[in-house]
Design a protein around this motif. Structure first.
Motif, PDB file in Angstrom:
ATOM      1  N   TYR A  22       1.104  -1.403   0.679  1.00  0.00           N
ATOM      2  CA  TYR A  22      -0.025  -0.149  -0.400  1.00  0.00           C
ATOM      3  C   TYR A  22       1.034   1.397   0.226  1.00  0.00           C
ATOM      4  CZ  TYR A  22      -4.592  -1.606   0.198  1.00  0.00           C
ATOM      5  OH  TYR A  22      -5.950  -1.865  -0.179  1.00  0.00           O
TER       6      TYR A  22
ATOM      7  N   THR B  34      -0.830  -6.829  -8.243  1.00  0.00           N
ATOM      8  CA  THR B  34      -1.317  -6.647  -9.536  1.00  0.00           C
ATOM      9  C   THR B  34      -3.258  -7.825  -9.396  1.00  0.00           C
ATOM     10  OG1 THR B  34      -1.061  -4.864 -10.786  1.00  0.00           O
ATOM     11  CG2 THR B  34      -2.289  -5.024 -11.274  1.00  0.00           C
ATOM     12  N   THR B  35      -4.061  -7.481  -9.529  1.00  0.00           N
ATOM     13  CA  THR B  35      -5.144  -8.563  -9.234  1.00  0.00           C
ATOM     14  C   THR B  35      -5.563  -8.640 -10.657  1.00  0.00           C
ATOM     15  OG1 THR B  35      -6.710  -6.643  -9.293  1.00  0.00           O
ATOM     16  CG2 THR B  35      -6.138  -6.991  -7.339  1.00  0.00           C
TER      17      THR B  35
ATOM     18  N   ASN C 295      -4.102  -2.073  -8.579  1.00  0.00           N
ATOM     19  CA  ASN C 295      -5.285  -2.938  -9.808  1.00  0.00           C
ATOM     20  C   ASN C 295      -5.259  -2.453 -10.809  1.00  0.00           C
ATOM     21  OD1 ASN C 295      -7.364  -3.201  -7.276  1.00  0.00           O
ATOM     22  ND2 ASN C 295      -6.675  -1.111  -7.089  1.00  0.00           N
TER      23      ASN C 295
ATOM     24  N   SER D 292     -11.257   0.155  -4.977  1.00  0.00           N
ATOM     25  CA  SER D 292      -9.795  -0.486  -4.709  1.00  0.00           C
ATOM     26  C   SER D 292     -10.373  -1.581  -3.519  1.00  0.00           C
ATOM     27  CB  SER D 292      -8.370  -0.486  -4.164  1.00  0.00           C
ATOM     28  OG  SER D 292      -7.344  -1.183  -3.973  1.00  0.00           O
TER      29      SER D 292
ATOM     30  N   ASN E 140     -12.949  -4.810  -5.148  1.00  0.00           N
ATOM     31  CA  ASN E 140     -12.341  -5.184  -6.227  1.00  0.00           C
ATOM     32  C   ASN E 140     -10.983  -6.319  -5.126  1.00  0.00           C
ATOM     33  OD1 ASN E 140     -11.207  -6.269  -8.603  1.00  0.00           O
ATOM     34  ND2 ASN E 140      -9.378  -4.754  -8.638  1.00  0.00           N
ATOM     35  N   LYS E 141     -10.824  -5.852  -4.257  1.00  0.00           N
ATOM     36  CA  LYS E 141      -9.935  -7.194  -3.067  1.00  0.00           C
ATOM     37  C   LYS E 141     -10.721  -7.823  -2.657  1.00  0.00           C
ATOM     38  CE  LYS E 141      -5.828  -3.957  -4.056  1.00  0.00           C
ATOM     39  NZ  LYS E 141      -4.378  -3.551  -3.380  1.00  0.00           N
TER      40      LYS E 141
END
Lengths: 248, 248, 248, 248, 248, 248, 248, 248
Positions: free
Chosen positions: G50, G116-117, G146, G243, G246-247
């Motif tokens: 992060y 990265t996702t 992301n 984010s 998405n995570k």
């Protein structure tokens, strides 16, 4: 026409130095404003230690300089708010010990000592963007003779930092909360302390804060008791109000 | 888990009555809220004489009755705001000495005496139409243990009436100004007294007063120092705030 | 086609100098605007002494200069409002006796004397920040032929100063009150005088005054009778209106 | 304490009937309000023929009845605005000749004749939906002693009807324009007459008129000179203001 | 005074039946309104088939009945908007073939046939909650002689339903879009059709739609070209406007 | 995949040049957007003579130049709105016959002739301050192939000037009214003409016009039928809309 | 004071290395903030990858430089939003690989790789004028780890372009819609996808969009389900929120 | 027309059962909506277990009953929001196992079991006055197949109660915060949890909360990351959105 003036006049009537008709006229003529001046006094000047205050916004550098030059003749402390650096440069020519708080945009000139209160005013804010208002409030509170404690890095987004400073906030006699984006701060503090809280919304922010209106509404609607609100960015007004309370 | 609890636990560790692992667990388990409860107390209950308060708006008669029945078990004084007459009728069944202020829409139940301050709160308003808020504020201030002086017929449209009462207003420790159509009243009083002024805009009026917004803006923008503002019609909040100041 | 034109035409019909058909056509052809011009006159030009007026905001220096050059051919007095210094410099080239009121942002050119009223318009304001509007109103009122008295340091925060000037205000035939932060001033004066009061909210201020909206609302809601309101910062409009009343 | 009171006191001092100290005290004690009463008089009562006025909205039927009963003892004319039919029924018990204007919601009681002005106030409106405000204004203007002409069917949507009545409007000393959906009417009339125009926005309408705000803004922004504005639906205020002007 | 009147007058002058002075006076006296009446006609009545219209909101049942009774004497078609059922019952006593659209709150009375256009007006809306405005628009458009197609179940939340009806919408000469919560519908249709689109925001909805303001703003700001907006809930106005376009 | 493409495919199926499975796939694969492209066409490009349009606000000079360079390759007429002089200078380098309307801030490039309508759009405004929007509307309407008549000095404050031009306004097929301070103009014209009126509020003005909101509200609330409103200052949108109507 | 610290303390009590009283004190003294720090952690720093974030608006170049210099010591990735070019120049002196997104006004410094996702965030907008917010959102989402897909030329005015990109939008795990003039875009997308949609109103536009308020209201009122809204222009906030989703 | 339909058609072409022209027409005629239906599906019905939803506000009891009767034929679960008790009584006649949540004003009918998520949605609110929205959200979330935890007595005015429930809130996959007077609650929770927070402003309150606008602004401006906002009182929308996230 004060008490002794009236006494003298009546003695003169009694002793026939002055006839009744003339005395009636003199009493009648007591100008409204003079009588008013006694009762409806401009109380600030009456109490030693209170500063003269000038609000500089909308005035020219020249005007500010002239007013302060006149104020200096009265030998009082002086506070100028919303002062630009250019104004400060002009004032420094008149009075080399004038001080400027760049962030708070205040000029202060101290001409005599004043007794500072033991109790203190806590000024709390969330972040760096509200610092201008914090500084205006702090300078005002101090020159009005109040002890001040600033707690300026305590937003609700990281509430543990606020709790770490809770004892200092609770120790104050009155609390000023300054917040723009985070009007919630006033609510949270109002719920944690048992003292009057004066909330100052600030115009800092973007989007739907509408120059401070969102913060103002948030504060005015706060459920927590003991909160009242002053105008947006009005650090001076909050400090003036807090000073009245702190000195009770 | 207070100090003596911890002491007992440690003594038990020392004397092997309890093993270390178990003691670690006990200390770890101190619920957050308990620790919090000590530091972040709900201060109202801690001071004898403070009433229990219930805000009735949006509650059913039944709910109000149930809450007050529970409150009565604690033998505190009780204040209910925004209470309808129907609610009062229900409450009177529980408690025959409950009193109702029809104009202010408050129910008060006194269970023990409280010491009233010598200093007083002045509550000022312009006319009859703001009386509901004046009464809410007065009932609140009184049950919180404050002496109250009401001055309710003093609008700026007939300013001589205000001046006739100026000494009473100036004698207060803190002043509440209640005004709807005449937000100017707060400014005028703020210019005449040297005490904190709490302004309550009211929703009374017609045309462009927008349910109190015009009065609120007028008060927030007031030039006179020492004024702060609470929510529209919030007589309770003003009195709570004034009580905090009056008892300093 | 005025009365004598019609008379001549009819005489010509009678004496057969012109036949009926042609005369019918001439009368029919009187352009709407001409007939209108007689009835729906642009009354300003009809009364000696009324100035030509130009609102400069949004116009270029060149445009203002051209318009005034044209106006000068009519030999009337001229008033330009919202004029910049640059505009004044350009106008002075055309007409060396043009005068500029820097604060009020007006250009005035006097080409003939006008009779000034004996009754006067009082223009009252609270502080220095409203002076621009006061000056615009005063320049307008004067070139429209009105005697003007300015009372400019009388805010409600120090109400004794207002009372000291009350006789002058009460002596006026109509009163203009100019106020930004202190919309309350209009209410207070409306309660003290028995004359029409025209209130001008100004955009001066900060925080929640919203460019004059707070003052406008405060004035519009005023309880005191005899107050009406013009647009924010519209010193010209207030003076025009006051002039209509002062000349009744 | 008027002039002759002061004279008597001074004579008493002179003749030793009263000693100086006591006289000083008496003069000092002149109550503020009394002095105020002379200078800051509540002017309405001072001029014969002015009615007593009561604003009924927010009052109970009982309160209105009590106030009017008291007013009747003073033998003045009486005007009650925003009065319900129920209030009228109650008042009629006190005073059988009270009259009710159902549309304008006014009660009027005439106790003595008053001189009506020769000059008149024109009250102009567009349609039937603004009639309530027109009637309130007309009743007020009349009991204040003004001749009134109502022109009530002249909207800009059918502008020829307005022109047909233009002479009556132009003949007035002051014009009141009442409009809700059609704020434009004030602009049009302001451009056609050479008299002060008092515009009253009304709350009548639907959609984006926002209870009269659209009309208010339209009127406040009007380009036509000579227009000033009172509060939404404030027919009484417009008439009071117009009466002040009409009697100049 | 039309052409032949003028001719006659001039002949009379010529033949000395009337002297010049009198003739001048007659010509001068041509009432403004008459001239105006010729040029500024109230066009509605001039074209056969146009209905008389009455807006019932704010009128009493009695008033509506009286107006319609009068209208019936002129033997025109009649449209009453914002009519309550009670009004309809009263009207039916006068005229048994009056029809009531309960949803649209319109009363229609047909007294003669009118030619309906071949081109049509499409009225599009998203859901059941906007139906009242759709019906008011449809009734209006029809009695003004327009063919109407309603497409009322096509919101952007299920955009495939809109596409299924696209041909009907595209076939119209002008499109009315009625939407409250879903102001987006106007934008989407504006992007899909090549015809003028008249958008009607409705007050239906909850939360932050503010009685239709959100929809109004959404529509006014729409990027898609060819959209213009009428007042909130103004189905009548939209249909009137669309009728003007449809008949070009 | 248009009609003839499908035909060819089916012929190929019939003649066994392509087997069924492959043909199914081809038909299935018709990309949504292509089908969409045929039905949901971007209609502008389909009609000869329509210009390419670029909205310059918020774009850099470089971006505008690039876009226009690309547009020039298509040999269409080009209209750029909200273009600065600096942008024009850059465009002139690409194309020496580009024209700039300084007041309207438009760049126009004509690459081929277009047929202009016989019917015309009337663009009406009150004064010089609304000219920028008038010019934007006029340039847009003209390059879209409409005849335009501008009537730009006709405010309601001097209504006789409007009447003098009434025939020209009434002769139009559609009327655009542009007004900032004088939103009333749209109402007055709406009452005088029998054609669709598109009202454009402008942000010009001072005081309580709020950047055009007052004019917008005034127009939206207009009683006169046949008026619809576009966004503040949106001269382009009004002209686009008027063009759609003018070409019906 | 973590678990093992407590264990050690208790062992010391047990073994008499420390007496009970002292141990009580130690446990009592556990600073609130430390306990708080464990429970109410500032979670951002706890998860590798992060970034540190700095909001530059309202800070001086010097302040931004100092803060980033400090951040660099912690060897985290860094994101600065609302950064001017001047700030970027100053930062580049500290760190030559800092990158600047001129449109999005972000500075990014990558100090270590982050995973990265696979799922991605779709960022959709209508036109070029909203690109600044799109870029701020994209830079934020990427440095938070992301995958991002931008679809930026899809307004409702040309809805076929949107449909052509529908598969990409539907493939996302969460969708951000950025729109100023075309708040409708969020509604349309909300109706087409089955994923959470985060709408960002932007302040881009003119006329009655009121700095993004119109878009905000349009989005907040959207009928389509699954839409929630962040502050005007708050690309960072939308991306942060997306984010989090998405995570999941 | 699905794949096999096309196949059959092509086979028919190949076998000369149908000629090319006719086949072209059939393919061309594929209604837009059908193709659309495949791609732009109304996804709700496609997934077993999703309820049918009906928004009852603005519908009659009869309409609600009819719609639900139809829905019952499809054998899905059913959710009705904003349903009155009267509506419930009507529905119970159709379906005796319908359940009514009086506070949340929802009717739910379960026709088959659905799998509930293991992860849960936390719904947090401050007090009793927001319970209606909490209940609407909870009923919605549950019938959409989500586990729900309600934490409803945790306002910032007594923040220790919030901390006592922090673990439950932090354990959720997504958090809904419902607040009217206390918009601050969303900010505080946003700062304490690391999950998406959906804030629902409620219209509950008095004074300057303006039907939820103050709470909405407070939430939209919140500094704490991870917060997005839905419409005032829109408990259904919040739950729908949370359900989308919870099921990712």
């Amino acid at each position: 026409m004060n008490k002794s003036d009236i006494e003298k006049l009546l003695q003169a009537v009694k002793s026939n130095e002055i006839d009744v008709e003339e005395a009636v006229k003199k009493i009648e003529e007591v100008p409204f404003e003079d009588l008013g001046f006694a009762k409806i006094d401009n109380y600030r000047e009456l109490r030693t230690g209170y500063p003269e205050v000038i609000y500089c916004d909308g005035k020219t550098v020249e005007q500010v300089k002239d007013i302060i030059q006149f104020m200096l003749t009265k030998d009082n402390n002086i506070l100028a708010t919303r002062a630009s650096e250019e104004m400060y440069d002009a004032v420094k020519e008149l009075c080399s010990d004038a001080k400027y708080n760049k962030l708070g945009r205040t000029i202060t000139i101290k001409r005599h000592e004043y007794r500072t209160t033991e109790s203190y005013i806590a000024i709390v804010s969330a972040g760096t963007s509200d610092m201008a208002v914090v500084e205006e409030a702090a300078e005002t509170a101090e020159i009005f003779g109040n002890r001040v404690e600033k707690i300026v890095d305590v937003g609700v987004a990281g509430i543990h930092r606020l709790f770490a400073k809770l004892d200092i906030i609770r120790g104050a006699k009155v609390v000023i909360v300054v917040a723009g984006m985070e009007g919630a701060l006033a609510s949270v503090i109002g719920g944690l302390v048992n003292k009057p809280v004066i909330a100052v919304p600030t115009s800092v922010g973007y989007g739907a804060n509408f120059g401070g209106v969102a913060a103002l509404l948030s504060m005015i609607n706060s459920c927590a008791n003991g909160i009242s609100v002053v105008n947006i960015d009005n650090g001076y007004g909050a400090a003036y109000n807090a000073s009245l309370i702190n000195k009770l």
